[in-house]
Scaffold this motif. Sequence first.
Motif, short mmCIF file in Angstrom:
data_model
loop_
_atom_site.label_atom_id
_atom_site.label_comp_id
_atom_site.label_asym_id
_atom_site.label_seq_id
_atom_site.Cartn_x
_atom_site.Cartn_y
_atom_site.Cartn_z
N THR A 9 5.86 21.20 7.60
CA THR A 9 6.48 22.50 7.77
C THR A 9 7.55 22.38 8.82
O THR A 9 7.27 22.00 9.95
CB THR A 9 5.44 23.55 8.21
OG1 THR A 9 4.41 23.59 7.24
CG2 THR A 9 6.08 24.92 8.34
N ILE A 10 8.79 22.66 8.44
CA ILE A 10 9.92 22.48 9.34
C ILE A 10 10.73 23.76 9.38
O ILE A 10 11.03 24.35 8.34
CB ILE A 10 10.83 21.32 8.89
CG1 ILE A 10 9.99 20.04 8.75
CG2 ILE A 10 11.97 21.11 9.84
CD1 ILE A 10 10.77 18.89 8.23
N LYS A 59 27.41 19.44 8.67
CA LYS A 59 28.14 18.93 7.51
C LYS A 59 27.62 17.57 7.04
O LYS A 59 27.94 17.14 5.92
CB LYS A 59 29.63 18.82 7.85
CG LYS A 59 30.27 20.15 8.19
CD LYS A 59 31.73 19.96 8.55
CE LYS A 59 32.38 21.29 8.93
NZ LYS A 59 33.82 21.12 9.30
N ASP A 60 26.86 16.87 7.90
CA ASP A 60 26.38 15.53 7.56
C ASP A 60 25.00 15.54 6.92
O ASP A 60 24.46 14.48 6.60
CB ASP A 60 26.35 14.65 8.81
CG ASP A 60 27.72 14.51 9.43
OD1 ASP A 60 28.65 14.13 8.70
OD2 ASP A 60 27.86 14.80 10.63
N GLY A 61 24.42 16.74 6.73
CA GLY A 61 23.08 16.82 6.14
C GLY A 61 23.11 16.52 4.65
O GLY A 61 24.16 16.15 4.08
N PRO A 62 22.00 16.65 3.95
CA PRO A 62 20.73 17.14 4.50
C PRO A 62 20.05 16.12 5.41
O PRO A 62 20.30 14.92 5.31
CB PRO A 62 19.88 17.40 3.24
CG PRO A 62 20.42 16.42 2.25
CD PRO A 62 21.90 16.33 2.52
N TYR A 63 19.17 16.63 6.29
CA TYR A 63 18.47 15.79 7.24
C TYR A 63 17.01 15.66 6.85
O TYR A 63 16.44 16.49 6.15
CB TYR A 63 18.60 16.37 8.66
CG TYR A 63 19.99 16.25 9.22
CD1 TYR A 63 20.39 15.10 9.88
CD2 TYR A 63 20.91 17.28 9.06
CE1 TYR A 63 21.67 14.97 10.38
CE2 TYR A 63 22.20 17.16 9.57
CZ TYR A 63 22.58 16.01 10.23
OH TYR A 63 23.84 15.89 10.73
N PHE A 64 16.40 14.57 7.37
CA PHE A 64 15.01 14.26 7.07
C PHE A 64 14.29 13.86 8.35
O PHE A 64 14.93 13.44 9.32
CB PHE A 64 14.90 13.12 6.05
CG PHE A 64 15.57 13.40 4.74
CD1 PHE A 64 14.84 13.83 3.65
CD2 PHE A 64 16.94 13.24 4.60
CE1 PHE A 64 15.45 14.09 2.43
CE2 PHE A 64 17.57 13.49 3.39
CZ PHE A 64 16.82 13.93 2.30
N PRO A 87 12.15 16.41 3.68
CA PRO A 87 13.52 16.81 4.03
C PRO A 87 13.52 18.04 4.93
O PRO A 87 12.66 18.91 4.83
CB PRO A 87 14.14 17.13 2.67
CG PRO A 87 12.99 17.47 1.79
CD PRO A 87 11.86 16.61 2.25
N LEU A 88 14.47 18.08 5.85
CA LEU A 88 14.69 19.27 6.66
C LEU A 88 15.65 20.20 5.92
O LEU A 88 16.57 19.72 5.26
CB LEU A 88 15.31 18.90 8.02
CG LEU A 88 14.38 18.40 9.12
CD1 LEU A 88 13.75 17.07 8.74
CD2 LEU A 88 15.16 18.25 10.43
N LEU A 116 12.19 10.24 13.80
CA LEU A 116 13.64 10.32 13.83
C LEU A 116 14.11 11.46 12.93
O LEU A 116 13.56 11.67 11.84
CB LEU A 116 14.27 9.01 13.35
CG LEU A 116 13.83 7.73 14.05
CD1 LEU A 116 14.54 6.53 13.44
CD2 LEU A 116 14.08 7.80 15.54
N LEU A 117 15.13 12.18 13.37
CA LEU A 117 15.74 13.24 12.57
C LEU A 117 17.15 12.79 12.21
O LEU A 117 18.05 12.76 13.05
CB LEU A 117 15.80 14.55 13.37
CG LEU A 117 14.47 15.05 13.96
CD1 LEU A 117 14.68 16.36 14.71
CD2 LEU A 117 13.41 15.21 12.89
#
Length: 211
Positions: A9-10, A59-64, A87-88, A116-117
């Motif tokens: 859950t993020i 702009k560089d996402g999506p993040y995990f 994924p975030l 790490l994000l």
Amino acid sequence: MRRALCGLTIAIGSILLTPGPAVAGGSWMDWEATAYAPGQVANGHGTFSHGCCNRGTEKDGPYFAYLVRAHHGEIPPLPKDAINLEPLPNVQGEPPWDVTLSFTVPDVPSGAYNVLLCNDPCTDFLGDSMGNGFTVAPSPERAEMHPVIHRLRTRLAKHIRLLRARIERLELQHRRLQSATDQRVDLLSDRVADLERVPPTEEDRSPEPGT
């Protein structure tokens, strides 16, 4: 790279009215515990800003969120055994970004791990986020005892450092005393040698009475 079969859950949002996190050295996730066992739920929270050095933006996402062994070496690339937790959601708006993680620790070997994000394949980290995490213990009991064990190890390491420093001081003192003693012996040896080279006087040569 493995994907964890566990829930995550993020929550990421833009908090415009709160002060940003500490800039020096980046920002970290704060975890509720210092150690978890596989199957336990790890809860963490962090607040992140843009950071320096062309760090990742929305702009560089999506993040995990990735779980990796500590001392993993330079990233990128991600280690082959890195676990993609989940994924975030896309980062929206201006930082600071507020991140809350809650996931079941996967079945991994015991040891120190970082979370790490970053994006996929982890070429850009989320803002000024720094990889930090927790210890994975072999059992819930060991995880519960981890803070006590850590304090004892820290205290023991401190005593060891103090003892080593004391030993070094004593060894230095011993070397100095040994050097001074050697110099004194050398001076006395030279004095004895000088006395032995002095020729005897007539009085020294005179026979003793009764001889």
